[in-house]
Scaffold this active site. Structure first.
Site, PDB file in Angstrom:
ATOM      1  N   GLU A  64       0.877  -1.373  -0.107  1.00 11.00           N
ATOM      2  CA  GLU A  64      -0.311   0.019   0.158  1.00 11.00           C
ATOM      3  C   GLU A  64       0.948   1.610   0.012  1.00 11.00           C
ATOM      4  O   GLU A  64       0.783   2.433  -0.655  1.00 11.00           O
ATOM      5  CB  GLU A  64      -1.338  -0.132   1.184  1.00 11.00           C
ATOM      6  N   PHE A 126     -11.652  -8.516  13.611  1.00 11.12           N
ATOM      7  CA  PHE A 126     -10.719  -8.311  12.420  1.00 11.12           C
ATOM      8  C   PHE A 126     -10.312  -7.236  11.519  1.00 11.12           C
ATOM      9  O   PHE A 126     -11.052  -6.811  11.000  1.00 11.12           O
ATOM     10  CB  PHE A 126     -11.076  -9.515  11.869  1.00 11.12           C
ATOM     11  N   GLN A 127      -9.509  -7.224  11.295  1.00 13.23           N
ATOM     12  CA  GLN A 127      -8.173  -5.845  10.471  1.00 13.23           C
ATOM     13  C   GLN A 127      -9.561  -4.166  10.480  1.00 13.23           C
ATOM     14  O   GLN A 127      -9.749  -4.076   9.599  1.00 13.23           O
ATOM     15  CB  GLN A 127      -8.864  -6.220   8.904  1.00 13.23           C
ATOM     16  N   LYS A 176     -17.990  -2.068   5.287  1.00 16.84           N
ATOM     17  CA  LYS A 176     -18.195  -3.027   4.155  1.00 16.84           C
ATOM     18  C   LYS A 176     -19.634  -2.492   3.567  1.00 16.84           C
ATOM     19  O   LYS A 176     -20.129  -3.101   2.234  1.00 16.84           O
ATOM     20  CB  LYS A 176     -17.441  -4.158   4.491  1.00 16.84           C
ATOM     21  N   MET A 485      23.457   9.908   4.130  1.00 19.80           N
ATOM     22  CA  MET A 485      23.823  10.974   5.177  1.00 19.80           C
ATOM     23  C   MET A 485      23.066  11.280   6.605  1.00 19.80           C
ATOM     24  O   MET A 485      24.424  11.784   7.351  1.00 19.80           O
ATOM     25  CB  MET A 485      21.897  12.157   4.463  1.00 19.80           C
TER      26      MET A 485
END
Lengths: 574, 171
Positions: A64, A126-127, A176, A485
């Site tokens: 993602e 869940f999630q 959902k 750096m």
């Protein structure tokens, strides 16, 4: 009974009933979205099912984070909002870095996240993640859809908010069940946001004040930032500068907004800016900031910044004016519109000939320099060569770090919208996915992703997307076997205690690239004809990865150490 | 210095979170915050009391608040003629012997006793924060068991007098 019949017939007139996920697709079509970057998962399955035969162009990134950085690259080059879809929970939290990056660099994004069903929100399902709470400080605005009927309005508002005023990311969280429920779809409602009225037209009196200040100034300088690019105001900037003969310094993100080969260009300002640009900002009597927000990497220690100057600050976001630097002439407005007004005023030029000569002298006397070497490749040299073979016309994307500063210093951008870098957040892993988005936004230009070996390893899985879509991106890794750096700072400020900044083991980037199906080569100074090899790769029309072994202890100079003023630069001369 | 900021916001979920989040993100200090419905449906009024070091800071606060999509209007009303009120409930130790004394003490503040038990009374007082502070100080020697304060709610008076320096009024 009769009322019922009437009701039915009136609804029958507009039978645009569809599921939330179809509404989403329909809205994206109406917004003329060309490409979606995304990654499916449980909570967005209804949306992906609707996507299946929608005809929309969807890019499946491998993470993602890759998706949202690609959307940022797309937005930066196309000027259109980048669109992202991710699932709930981990999908959504993987967007956090990209959202913050887009927020601080003002890139327009519309991001859709799935959410668990309304009935289980708050139960640690869940999630499930409270993505609204998580992203409130890192989005321009965010929504959670509570009713399917609200979805079209919310999407319309999101696109409006993301792209107007100071651009930024907007997130829409869709449970959902909302994606599955059906409702009436219409998309022709007006946007009605009483609390959001960005002002793009400048105030006439403030414009006059600036015109007068310019006519009095003996040492004026313009600091041009990314706001010029967001407003498509490069042409106007050049016109105004030539009319008034005011020299220009660019911020890191503003590079390309003014041509690097112009005689009035002083170079980049700030921590690794040119001596000429920084001394101009230190010495000036009138500072005109256009679309720049006085980041500490540009100003150095504020105690010494433009202390002798009247400050004019032009910005679309009123909250930026006076935030870091006291401003005498505040102008709220779109950079292009402000510049148009200034050109129209055709004010009297100040007596700044001597100043311009002095700056031109500085430019001659203190150019960017590095020591070339017979035994090792110098990263600065590599960038000069890439500039030469792409005629300075390529799109260059980077991560953050030494390679980023060398690209900013040595690529010499002459056109707007060719430079994609993570400025404000300084995100490692940005450059490779951003290159994908940039190439999709502009199929004609050569895209060169200049990366460090550290940043490359943060999002290298996106090589898969480059191969899959056969995007002719040139991935150039300036490999010094370290977090360059970090290593530089440890050398300069931590007594050469290189705490965990050197990679003990590195994969074989060439084999890795070939595993992803992308042609690759390692380039070292000892190679016979390395220059030809580099040229061939950069000018080929295929995707290529180059693992370029550069000098391991090269530092970026000149430099203003943090906490120092712009006049306290080190490493100006060899 | 203390500043009072009045804002009208759309009554959306998460608005309070946005406002308080903005303050913590930008390192501003909120002293009190009150929210309730305003005269228009779907609109709430918030009153923020903030403590700032310098003028510049309050300017930045109002600008950042203004940037919020759900915020309709932001005004720093400190220098205006305003009405501001806070409500406090103070549970103070009180035996039958000291009850009359307490009553006499709170009367000039137009405070009232709204609950009595064998060992304590609950005093309700409204007014500007300074007035409440004074009353709390007076009650302290009796033994305060609990205090609940609402924070300041305020808006501008119907008639504005010419600009005055610092508004002082205890009632």
């Amino acid at each position: 009974m009769s009322t019922n019949v009437q009701l039915n017939s009136s609804t029958a007139k507009c039978t645009n009933t569809m599921s939330g996920s179809l509404m989403l697709i329909e809205a994206l079509k109406q917004e003329k979205v060309e490409v979606i970057f995304g990654y499916p998962g449980g909570a967005v399955l209804p949306i992906y099912d609707s996507l299946y035969d929608s005809g929309m162009n969807h890019v499946l990134t491998r993470h993602e984070q890759g998706g949202i950085h690609a959307a940022e690259g797309y937005a930066r080059i196309s000027g259109k909002p980048g669109v992202v879809i991710a699932t709930s929970g981990p999908g959504a939290t993987n967007l956090v870095t990209g959202l913050t990056d887009a927020m601080i660099d003002s890139l327009p994004l519309v991001v859709f996240t799935g959410q668990v069903a309304s009935s289980v929100i708050g139960s640690d399902a869940f999630q499930e993640a409270d993505i609204l709470g998580i992203t409130t400080p890192i989005t321009k605005h965010n929504y959670q859809v509570r009713e399917v009927s609200e979805l079209p309005r919310i999407i319309k508002e999101a696109f409006h908010i993301a792209t107007t005023g100071r651009p930024g990311p907007v997130l829409i969280d869709i449970p959902k069940d909302i994606a599955i429920f059906e409702g009436e779809f219409s998309y022709d409602m007006p946007v009605n946001l009483p609390g959001y009225q960005p002002n793009s037209e400048p105030n006439y009196l403030q414009i006059r004040k600036l015109v007068e200040a310019v006519s009095r100034a003996k040492k004026p300088v313009i600091l041009a930032g990314a706001g010029v690019l967001h407003a498509n105001g490069s042409e106007e900037l050049i016109k105004y500068v030539e009319q008034q003969q005011i020299p220009v310094a660019n911020t890191l993100l503003g590079l390309g907004g003014f041509p690097a080969d112009h005689s009035l260009f002083l170079g980049m300002a700030g921590m690794h800016g040119t001596y000429t640009a920084n001394m101009a900002l230190y010495d000036c009597d009138l500072l005109i900031s256009i679309g720049a927000r006085f980041d500490d990497r540009v100003t150095g220690n504020l105690e010494h910044f433009a202390k002798k100057a009247t400050v004019a600050h032009i910005d679309i976001d009123p909250a930026e004016i006076g935030k870091n630097v006291p401003t005498q002439i505040p102008i709220v407005g779109d950079a292009k519109l402000v510049l148009e007004q200034l050109i129209k005023q055709d004010g009297k030029q100040g007596d700044n000939k001597e100043w311009n000569e002095q700056l031109a002298n500085n430019k001659q006397e203190y150019p960017l320099v590095y020591n070339d070497s017979d035994t090792e490749l110098k990263p600065q040299n590599i960038l000069e060569l890439i500039h030469k073979w792409t005629k300075g016309e390529a799109i260059v994307t980077t991560d953050v770090g030494q390679h980023q500063m060398w690209a900013a210093q040595y690529y010499n951008f002459k056109n707007p919208n060719k430079w994609v870098t993570s400025g404000g957040l300084g995100t490692m892993g940005f450059g490779l996915p951003a290159a994908i988005g940039a190439q999709l936004a502009d199929r004609e230009s050569t895209v060169v992703a200049v990366l460090g070996d550290g940043g490359f390893q943060m999002t290298l899985q996106e090589l898969s997307v480059i191969h899959e879509l056969n995007l002719p991106i040139k991935v150039v890794i300036l490999n010094n076997g370290a977090l360059g750096m970090v290593r530089q700072w440890q050398e300069l400020f931590y007594e050469e205690r290189y705490s965990h900044s050197k990679f003990v083991s590195q994969p074989d980037f060439v084999k890795l690239s070939e595993a992803y199906g992308i042609k690759s080569a390692r380039i070292e100074k000892s190679d016979e004809g390395w220059e030809e090899k580099l040229k061939e790769a950069i000018t080929s029309d295929e995707p290529v990865l180059l693992d370029i072994h550069v000098c391991k202890n090269e530092n970026v100079y000149p430099m203003v150490a943090s906490g120092k003023g712009l006049h306290e630069m080190v490493g100006v001369k060899l | 210095m203390k500043r009072i900021i009045s804002l009208t916001v759309l009554n959306q979920t998460g608005v309070l979170n946005r406002i308080t989040g903005l303050f913590s993100k930008r390192h501003f200090n909120i002293e009190s915050i009150t929210v309730g419905h305003a005269e228009t449906e779907g609109v709430s009024r918030m009153t923020l009391v903030v403590n700032v070091q310098e003028e510049k800071e309050v300017e930045q606060i109002t600008k950042q608040l203004n940037k919020q999509i759900d915020v309709i209007k932001v005004t720093d009303i400190t220098a205006h003629s305003i009405v501001s009120r806070e409500l406090a409930l103070i549970k103070v130790m009180s035996t039958p012997a000291t009850r009359m004394e307490l009553q006499g003490l709170i009367q000039p503040f137009r405070a009232s006793v709204i609950d009595v038990s064998r060992e304590s009374v609950v005093v309700q007082v409204t007014g500007e924060p300074e007035k409440i502070e004074v009353l709390i100080d007076l009650l302290k020697p009796y033994g305060i068991k609990e205090i609940a304060r609402t924070g300041t709610t305020a808006f501008t008076r119907g008639t504005q007098r010419s600009v005055k320096e610092v508004p002082i009024s205890i009632v």
